[in-house]
Design an enzyme around this catalytic site. Structure first.
Site, mmCIF file in Angstrom:
data_model
loop_
_atom_site.group_PDB
_atom_site.id
_atom_site.type_symbol
_atom_site.label_atom_id
_atom_site.label_comp_id
_atom_site.label_asym_id
_atom_site.label_seq_id
_atom_site.Cartn_x
_atom_site.Cartn_y
_atom_site.Cartn_z
ATOM 1 N N LYS A 245 -3.457 -7.421 13.897
ATOM 2 C CA LYS A 245 -2.200 -7.529 13.155
ATOM 3 C C LYS A 245 -2.379 -6.892 11.772
ATOM 4 C CE LYS A 245 -3.368 -12.125 11.369
ATOM 5 N NZ LYS A 245 -2.928 -13.515 11.178
ATOM 6 N N TYR B 12 -3.982 -0.182 -21.301
ATOM 7 C CA TYR B 12 -2.797 -0.949 -21.666
ATOM 8 C C TYR B 12 -3.179 -2.219 -22.418
ATOM 9 C CZ TYR B 12 0.432 1.824 -18.806
ATOM 10 O OH TYR B 12 1.210 2.830 -18.295
#
Length: 379
Positions: free
Chosen positions: A43, A264
């Site tokens: 999956k 940042y």
């Protein structure tokens, strides 16, 4: 230059998946759990590694049972595993999709009375018994037939006569913690509920239970994380071969004086003259932002700390420990590999290996090695 080489020359990072290692890990689980069959859980695009090539390699190695999350994944998987493989859909079927599942030869995991009744009704319409798996909720409270649902089925056995129940199954909430009392409680609940229904083969174990608790093996174990080379419980991945390696390319290297803010928010400040490399992988590629100022890359056995915030498309690493000419633009540093495993990255990021694998982005140049299925599967 072929398509794979072109992608590798353009991408900021390369993700390599070793299909031979996937097959070796299947063999390891088979040896640990025999005589139980081993199903492959593919999956979420085989936990982010590519369900097509991964499942094709497993099918080529003799695996005949696959589990996916939903019908869309099952339909995508079918061409890669052949018509004889069993594809089980863990979520069952959305109302109205039963005929499509039947046409595709998909086996639903039935989690509710409504799903049981809809699949049985189609079987009666078709005039033949249809394959199914019954999931019993043994205590995880996520999916499966409740105690009352099982009692209702037991009271009306004709309700199951239209179905060819391949397995009854459940799922353990704490299989990766083998000493937890809840595991024994769930095993007991599963056995109690299964005993109320017609006797059918049983499947309870995921990777962690398969490798850590022989009492859960039953008739089929469902291996996921172990196939991808990651220990599914505490301790090292003994006997499992690493499947994934990940590298990132350097965009530029700069020499910064002491007191210079980086990234940042300027959350890192150089302590002296430092050489800082910017590499072309960030959180949009699935590299966790949580590794800001705490994770690392590696080069030639040398740890290169991540400095500043991991940004969307890039991050910075301190390469001061390397010789000045050791690393230049276009060269690669290791993010996952011999010096740093998927589990190591997850631990540093405060998450689990499943999340690291499934978040690896599509911008990487992907390269499949090993196995006949690897031919022509670079991207």
């Amino acid at each position: 230059m072929d398509e794979g080489d072109r992608a590798a020359s353009l991408a900021g990072g390369r993700l390599t998946i070793d299909l031979d290692a996937v097959v070796a890990n299947l063999r390891h689980v088979e040896a640990a759990t025999a005589p139980a069959r081993v199903a492959a859980v593919v999956k979420a695009d085989a936990y982010g590694l590519g369900a097509g090539p991964v499942a094709a390699a497993l099918a080529g190695a003799g695996c005949r049972d696959f589990f996916v999350a939903d019908l869309a994944e099952a339909l995508d998987l079918r061409p890669h595993v052949g018509g004889q493989a069993s594809i089980h859909v863990l979520h069952g079927l959305w109302p109205g999709t039963e005929a499509l599942a039947l046409e595709a030869g998909v086996t639903p995991v039935l989690n509710s009375l409504a799903q049981v009744r809809a699949w049985a009704e189609l079987a009666r319409t078709e005039g033949r018994r249809l394959p199914a798996v019954l999931q019993l909720d043994s205590g995880m409270s996520r999916l499966g037939l409740s105690d009352d649902d099982v009692a209702a089925l037991a009271a009306e056995p004709q309700g199951l006569e239209a179905l060819d129940v391949n397995y009854v199954m459940s799922h353990l909430a704490s299989a990766d913690q083998p000493g937890e009392d809840v595991n024994a409680a769930q095993r007991a609940s599963f056995e109690r509920l299964a005993a109320l229904l017609p006797a059918r083969p049983r499947t309870l174990a995921n990777s962690a239970a398969a490798l850590g608790d022989p009492l859960t093996h039953g008739d089929l174990v469902r291996a996921g994380l172990a196939l991808y080379g990651v220990a599914p419980g505490p301790g090292p991945a003994a006997g499992l071969r690493p499947v994934v390696s990940l590298s990132a390319r350097v965009i530029q290297v700069r020499t910064l004086p002491a007191g210079t803010g980086v990234g940042y928010g300027l959350t890192y400040t150089t302590r002296g003259t430092e050489r800082i490399a910017t590499v072309g992988v960030g959180y949009a590629d699935g590299w966790p932002r949580a590794l800001s100022n705490r994770g690392a890359a590696w080069f030639g056995g040398v740890r290169l700390p991540i400095v500043g915030q991991v940004s969307m498309d890039s991050m910075m690493v301190d390469v001061s420990a390397l010789a000045p000419d050791a690393l230049g633009a276009g060269e690669a540093v290791e993010l996952i590999g011999p010096h740093q495993s998927v589990a190591d990255v997850a631990a540093l990021a405060g998450t689990i290996p499943y999340e690291i694998l499934t978040r690896l982005g599509r911008r990487y140049a992907r390269r499949y090695v090993g196995g006949a299925s690897a031919q022509g599967m670079r991207a």
